[in-house]
Write a protein that holds these residues in place. Structure first.
Motif, PDB file in Angstrom:
ATOM      1  N   VAL A 111      -4.852   1.423  -8.958  1.00 17.25           N
ATOM      2  CA  VAL A 111      -5.798   0.343  -8.670  1.00 17.25           C
ATOM      3  C   VAL A 111      -5.914  -0.586  -9.870  1.00 17.25           C
ATOM      4  O   VAL A 111      -5.911  -1.818  -9.730  1.00 17.25           O
ATOM      5  CB  VAL A 111      -7.180   0.922  -8.307  1.00 17.25           C
ATOM      6  CG1 VAL A 111      -8.221  -0.194  -8.194  1.00 17.25           C
ATOM      7  CG2 VAL A 111      -7.113   1.703  -7.000  1.00 17.25           C
TER       8      VAL A 111
ATOM      9  N   ASN B 167     -10.691  -1.767  -2.808  1.00 22.21           N
ATOM     10  CA  ASN B 167      -9.369  -1.273  -3.189  1.00 22.21           C
ATOM     11  C   ASN B 167      -9.426   0.152  -3.714  1.00 22.21           C
ATOM     12  O   ASN B 167      -8.574   0.982  -3.377  1.00 22.21           O
ATOM     13  CB  ASN B 167      -8.765  -2.203  -4.244  1.00 22.21           C
ATOM     14  CG  ASN B 167      -8.186  -3.465  -3.647  1.00 22.21           C
ATOM     15  OD1 ASN B 167      -7.070  -3.480  -3.155  1.00 22.21           O
ATOM     16  ND2 ASN B 167      -8.961  -4.535  -3.667  1.00 22.21           N
TER      17      ASN B 167
ATOM     18  N   SER C  92       0.825  -1.208   0.000  1.00 25.79           N
ATOM     19  CA  SER C  92       0.000   0.000   0.000  1.00 25.79           C
ATOM     20  C   SER C  92       0.861   1.260   0.000  1.00 25.79           C
ATOM     21  O   SER C  92       0.556   2.244  -0.686  1.00 25.79           O
ATOM     22  CB  SER C  92      -0.915  -0.003   1.233  1.00 25.79           C
ATOM     23  OG  SER C  92      -1.842  -1.044   1.156  1.00 25.79           O
TER      24      SER C  92
ATOM     25  N   ARG D 266      -5.198  -4.102   0.806  1.00 26.15           N
ATOM     26  CA  ARG D 266      -4.463  -2.880   0.921  1.00 26.15           C
ATOM     27  C   ARG D 266      -3.391  -2.813  -0.074  1.00 26.15           C
ATOM     28  O   ARG D 266      -2.401  -3.306  -0.067  1.00 26.15           O
ATOM     29  CB  ARG D 266      -3.892  -2.789   2.304  1.00 26.15           C
ATOM     30  CG  ARG D 266      -4.708  -2.048   3.311  1.00 26.15           C
ATOM     31  CD  ARG D 266      -5.869  -2.584   3.910  1.00 26.15           C
ATOM     32  NE  ARG D 266      -5.838  -3.939   4.207  1.00 26.15           N
ATOM     33  CZ  ARG D 266      -6.902  -4.652   4.131  1.00 26.15           C
ATOM     34  NH1 ARG D 266      -8.023  -4.155   3.789  1.00 26.15           N
ATOM     35  NH2 ARG D 266      -6.879  -5.880   4.431  1.00 26.15           N
TER      36      ARG D 266
ATOM     37  N   ARG E 117      -2.777  -2.805 -10.214  1.00 30.05           N
ATOM     38  CA  ARG E 117      -2.729  -3.857  -9.191  1.00 30.05           C
ATOM     39  C   ARG E 117      -3.716  -4.974  -9.505  1.00 30.05           C
ATOM     40  O   ARG E 117      -3.357  -6.157  -9.466  1.00 30.05           O
ATOM     41  CB  ARG E 117      -3.043  -3.264  -7.826  1.00 30.05           C
ATOM     42  CG  ARG E 117      -3.173  -4.355  -6.764  1.00 30.05           C
ATOM     43  CD  ARG E 117      -3.576  -3.820  -5.409  1.00 30.05           C
ATOM     44  NE  ARG E 117      -3.860  -4.915  -4.510  1.00 30.05           N
ATOM     45  CZ  ARG E 117      -4.169  -4.760  -3.237  1.00 30.05           C
ATOM     46  NH1 ARG E 117      -4.230  -3.560  -2.709  1.00 30.05           N
ATOM     47  NH2 ARG E 117      -4.431  -5.819  -2.469  1.00 30.05           N
TER      48      ARG E 117
ATOM     49  N   TYR F  18      -7.571   3.238  -1.699  1.00 28.98           N
ATOM     50  CA  TYR F  18      -6.483   3.991  -2.322  1.00 28.98           C
ATOM     51  C   TYR F  18      -6.813   5.484  -2.377  1.00 28.98           C
ATOM     52  O   TYR F  18      -5.930   6.333  -2.250  1.00 28.98           O
ATOM     53  CB  TYR F  18      -6.191   3.445  -3.716  1.00 28.98           C
ATOM     54  CG  TYR F  18      -5.263   2.231  -3.719  1.00 28.98           C
ATOM     55  CD1 TYR F  18      -5.067   1.491  -2.561  1.00 28.98           C
ATOM     56  CD2 TYR F  18      -4.589   1.844  -4.863  1.00 28.98           C
ATOM     57  CE1 TYR F  18      -4.225   0.393  -2.545  1.00 28.98           C
ATOM     58  CE2 TYR F  18      -3.745   0.738  -4.857  1.00 28.98           C
ATOM     59  CZ  TYR F  18      -3.565   0.022  -3.694  1.00 28.98           C
ATOM     60  OH  TYR F  18      -2.726  -1.059  -3.682  1.00 28.98           O
TER      61      TYR F  18
ATOM     62  N   SER G 208      -0.861  -8.364  -3.616  1.00 31.64           N
ATOM     63  CA  SER G 208      -1.882  -9.380  -3.849  1.00 31.64           C
ATOM     64  C   SER G 208      -1.311 -10.791  -3.890  1.00 31.64           C
ATOM     65  O   SER G 208      -1.640 -11.629  -3.052  1.00 31.64           O
ATOM     66  CB  SER G 208      -2.635  -9.086  -5.153  1.00 31.64           C
ATOM     67  OG  SER G 208      -3.366  -7.887  -5.060  1.00 31.64           O
TER      68      SER G 208
END
Length: 321
Positions: free
Chosen positions: A53, A94, A37, A321, A56, A98, A227
């Motif tokens: 986002v 998420n 994060s 996160r 990820r 963020y 992740s």
């Protein structure tokens, strides 16, 4: 039984060393999530929040699909509805989180966010002790909110609380998907749904910046750190640790987040904020213990209503996160 169908029965007494190693796996996963994060916050100037986002979730989904290779046939409409709900919760959690850490420090953000799973644990426990722990958590939030969240930015604080509500929804959805899909197939498919939802927003917000080789490399690192790696570590740990032990370790998230924010983002915390984070961590540990089911032999064939949502709340699949 975990949310992905793996057993969480305690290891035999002769495997104490294995449990100690499992504790290290959980802590490693937590460190990976929270430092991921912090790493994401460093990406914001290059990609924007929506772009980070998207990177990820999209790259994480591709990696999980490549590793898991989930089977697509043999599922009914209810199964796919559960996956879609799981993916939407994952995308919203998420995205909103963020947005929160763009506005407030990482440690307080995770402290506020963890109130979602904490509330779920308290509600499902239905014990007076759990409500006492909830009051302690509210005391911690009150300390964070001194001056009407003036120092924290009220919008950022509100977004962190909203992310916590979605985290609770994510936990419930993950438990349902875990009953319907083997191994990590449900998570891989839900990540795909989340990636498809966020991809258009990320492309509109960030455009060609997402395709820069450096950005793609950083995005791959983010997906692995936030992740893929923590999921792998925690899944391995859940095979050796009781769920309650796992839950207590996961309650250290706010403290690890504060450490990551300090080391990576140079985010300084006031003494009162450190005390507030400690109160929420203590409340999380207490609520998990208050909600832990009494020991007893598990059913041979758990049905749709046999999943313990308190345990699910305590030991969600990683993502946040």
């Amino acid at each position: 039984m975990t949310t992905d169908g793996t057993s969480t029965a305690p290891a035999p007494a002769g495997r104490a060393g294995g449990r100690l190693g499992a504790v290290g796996l959980v802590l490693g996963g937590a460190l990976s999530v929270q430092f991921g994060s912090a790493f994401a916050a460093l990406l914001f100037p290059r990609t924007g929040v929506a772009g980070a986002v998207t990177l990820r979730l999209a790259i994480g989904a591709l990696l999980m699909l490549a590793v898991c290779r989930p089977r697509l046939r043999g599922y009914n409409r209810a199964d796919w509805a559960a996956v879609i709900a799981f993916g939407l919760a994952l995308a919203g959690m998420n995205s909103i989180f963020y947005q929160a850490i763009e506005r407030i420090p990482l440690g307080p953000a995770v402290t506020l966010e963890v109130l979602g799973p904490l509330a779920l644990s308290v509600v499902t426990a239905r014990r007076r002790a759990a409500w006492c722990w909830a009051a302690l958590a509210l005391g911690g939030v009150a300390l964070l909110g001194q001056g009407g969240f003036a120092r924290l930015n009220p919008v950022g604080a509100g977004l962190a609380l909203a992310a916590g509500a979605l985290w609770a929804a994510y936990i419930v959805c993950s438990a349902r998907v875990g009953r319907r899909f083997p191994r990590a197939d449900g998570l891989a498919l839900a990540l795909t749904v989340a990636a498809l939802v966020t991809l258009p927003i990320g492309l509109v917000d960030s455009g060609h910046r997402l395709w820069h080789p450096t950005v793609l490399g950083l995005g791959t690192g983010l997906a692995l750190l936030a992740s893929v790696l923590p999921y792998t570590l925690e899944l391995a740990a859940l095979r050796r640790l009781p769920t309650a032990t796992f839950a207590v370790l996961m309650s250290l998230g706010p403290a690890i987040a504060a450490l990551a924010g300090w080391l990576v983002l140079d985010q300084q915390l006031a003494a009162v904020e450190i005390v507030a984070i400690g109160l929420v961590i203590a409340a999380s540990v207490g609520a998990v213990r208050a909600g832990a089911p009494t020991a007893g032999p598990p059913p041979d064939r758990p049905g749709p209503d046999d999943v313990d949502l308190v345990s699910a709340a305590a030991a969600p699949q990683p993502a946040p996160r």
